[in-house]
Write a protein that holds these residues in place. Structure first.
Motif, PDB file in Angstrom:
ATOM      1  N   GLY A   1      37.995  60.300  36.028  1.00 20.49           N
ATOM      2  CA  GLY A   1      36.645  60.319  35.480  1.00 20.49           C
ATOM      3  C   GLY A   1      35.743  61.309  36.196  1.00 20.49           C
ATOM      4  N   LEU A   2      35.866  61.386  37.515  1.00 27.33           N
ATOM      5  CA  LEU A   2      35.070  62.345  38.275  1.00 27.33           C
ATOM      6  C   LEU A   2      35.431  63.776  37.912  1.00 27.33           C
ATOM      7  N   GLN A   3      36.724  64.037  37.743  1.00 28.46           N
ATOM      8  CA  GLN A   3      37.145  65.372  37.341  1.00 28.46           C
ATOM      9  C   GLN A   3      36.587  65.732  35.962  1.00 28.46           C
ATOM     10  N   ALA A   4      36.649  64.776  35.030  1.00 33.35           N
ATOM     11  CA  ALA A   4      36.160  65.031  33.676  1.00 33.35           C
ATOM     12  C   ALA A   4      34.658  65.325  33.689  1.00 33.35           C
TER      13      ALA A   4
ATOM     14  N   THR B   1      30.244  69.192  33.077  1.00 26.22           N
ATOM     15  CA  THR B   1      29.048  69.844  33.602  1.00 26.22           C
ATOM     16  C   THR B   1      29.199  71.360  33.577  1.00 26.22           C
ATOM     17  N   LYS B   2      30.364  71.850  33.981  1.00 25.84           N
ATOM     18  CA  LYS B   2      30.608  73.298  33.967  1.00 25.84           C
ATOM     19  C   LYS B   2      30.555  73.840  32.549  1.00 25.84           C
ATOM     20  N   ASN B   3      31.168  73.112  31.601  1.00 22.63           N
ATOM     21  CA  ASN B   3      31.178  73.581  30.213  1.00 22.63           C
ATOM     22  C   ASN B   3      29.767  73.627  29.639  1.00 22.63           C
TER      23      ASN B   3
ATOM     24  N   GLN C   1      27.839  76.890  28.155  1.00 30.77           N
ATOM     25  CA  GLN C   1      27.302  76.930  26.798  1.00 30.77           C
ATOM     26  C   GLN C   1      25.812  77.247  26.800  1.00 30.77           C
ATOM     27  N   GLY C   2      25.082  76.721  27.784  1.00 30.99           N
ATOM     28  CA  GLY C   2      23.661  77.024  27.879  1.00 30.99           C
ATOM     29  C   GLY C   2      23.418  78.502  28.099  1.00 30.99           C
ATOM     30  N   GLY C   3      24.219  79.135  28.949  1.00 34.86           N
ATOM     31  CA  GLY C   3      24.076  80.571  29.176  1.00 34.86           C
ATOM     32  C   GLY C   3      24.417  81.375  27.940  1.00 34.86           C
ATOM     33  N   ALA C   4      25.452  80.942  27.206  1.00 27.06           N
ATOM     34  CA  ALA C   4      25.831  81.648  25.985  1.00 27.06           C
ATOM     35  C   ALA C   4      24.746  81.530  24.923  1.00 27.06           C
ATOM     36  N   ALA C   5      24.096  80.358  24.812  1.00 28.69           N
ATOM     37  CA  ALA C   5      23.030  80.169  23.828  1.00 28.69           C
ATOM     38  C   ALA C   5      21.840  81.064  24.141  1.00 28.69           C
TER      39      ALA C   5
ATOM     40  N   VAL D   1      22.978  68.357  31.620  1.00 28.82           N
ATOM     41  CA  VAL D   1      23.689  68.681  32.868  1.00 28.82           C
ATOM     42  C   VAL D   1      23.058  67.947  34.038  1.00 28.82           C
ATOM     43  N   ALA D   2      21.723  67.934  34.080  1.00 29.33           N
ATOM     44  CA  ALA D   2      21.043  67.261  35.192  1.00 29.33           C
ATOM     45  C   ALA D   2      21.321  65.766  35.171  1.00 29.33           C
TER      46      ALA D   2
END
Length: 259
Positions: free
Chosen positions: A167-170, A175-177, A181-185, A239-240
């Motif tokens: 769960g922690l890994q997921a 969060t990274k994804n 996506q925010g940067g791409a938008a 993300v936050a």
């Protein structure tokens, strides 16, 4: 031969001997006079006023230049380095994979605190950082053997512990994804706005009707940019929230692995 004649002969022989000596001296003196005088050693060239010699200038600059300050090392990194040196089987160095630690290994470390030169707070921080991250979560698989400080088997990873690690890994991957996506938008919104401005500049040359069309396109572009920024802001909030949730939920998980 009389006495007077002998005296005259001696004087004549003495004169001849003196003349020979004078002739020899004159022969020796001629080569010395004909020899050219040795060149005087050239004086070193003086540097032009206002310009120092290159070597001296570089030396002066090196003295004036302040020494570069080395970046301070994180104390937690130093603590982990001590653990890796003292207990290499329990704290292997990268790129070797990490191993699940024994439940209660923190208490074992406290017994070696004086030997390691680390107090309780430093040991606790080191264990928290060591047990936080993809390298450690990847090793916490179901039924994997936990190890003590010497690398000896000390229990197995329970199914619930393995599920918590997954769960922690997921959460971290999500969060990274979301950040990507925010940067791409944001980039897409900037591209759309630039394209709308170019179209408006071209259309404005064709009269009032074209200007109205261009105005409409610009308004649509602005609306799209505002929508993209709102989406980016919403994604950053997500993300936050994930980060806050992970920090609140993961701390007990770490303490469970450390305690």
């Amino acid at each position: 031969m009389g006495f007077e004649q002998l005296a005259a002969l001696k004087d004549q022989l003495a004169k001849q001997a003196e003349e020979k000596r004078m002739a020899k001296r004159a022969q020796h003196a001629k080569p010395a006079q004909n020899a050219k005088p040795a060149k005087q050693a050239e004086a070193p060239k003086q540097a032009k006023p206002g310009r120092a010699a290159p070597t001296a200038a570089r030396h002066a600059q090196a003295q004036k230049a302040p020494a570069q300050k080395s970046k301070p090392v994180d104390p937690v990194v130093l603590s982990i380095g001590k653990l890796q040196k003292r207990f290499p089987k329990a704290f292997p160095k990268n790129p070797a994979p990490k191993v699940p630690l024994k439940v209660g290994i923190f208490k074992d470390l406290l017994e070696h605190s004086e030997e390691l030169g680390l107090n309780e707070a430093a040991l606790r921080d080191a264990i928290k950082v060591w047990c936080w991250g993809s390298r450690y979560w990847a090793c916490v698989a179901e039924n994997a053997m936990r190890v003590d400080l010497n690398g000896q088997d000390a229990g197995q990873v329970l199914p619930a512990e393995a599920a918590r690690a997954r769960g922690l890994q997921a959460k971290r991957q999500k969060t990274k994804n979301a950040a990507a996506q925010g940067g791409a938008a944001q980039q897409a919104g900037a591209d759309q706005q630039g394209s709308a401005v170019q179209q408006d500049a071209v259309v404005s040359q064709d009269g009032s009707a074209a200007q109205q069309d261009g105005t409409a396109q610009e308004e649509r572009a602005v609306q799209q940019d505002v929508a993209a920024q709102q989406n980016s802001t919403a994604e950053q909030d997500v993300v936050a929230q994930h980060d806050d949730g992970a920090s609140q939920q993961d701390t007990p998980a770490q303490q469970g692995n450390v305690a």
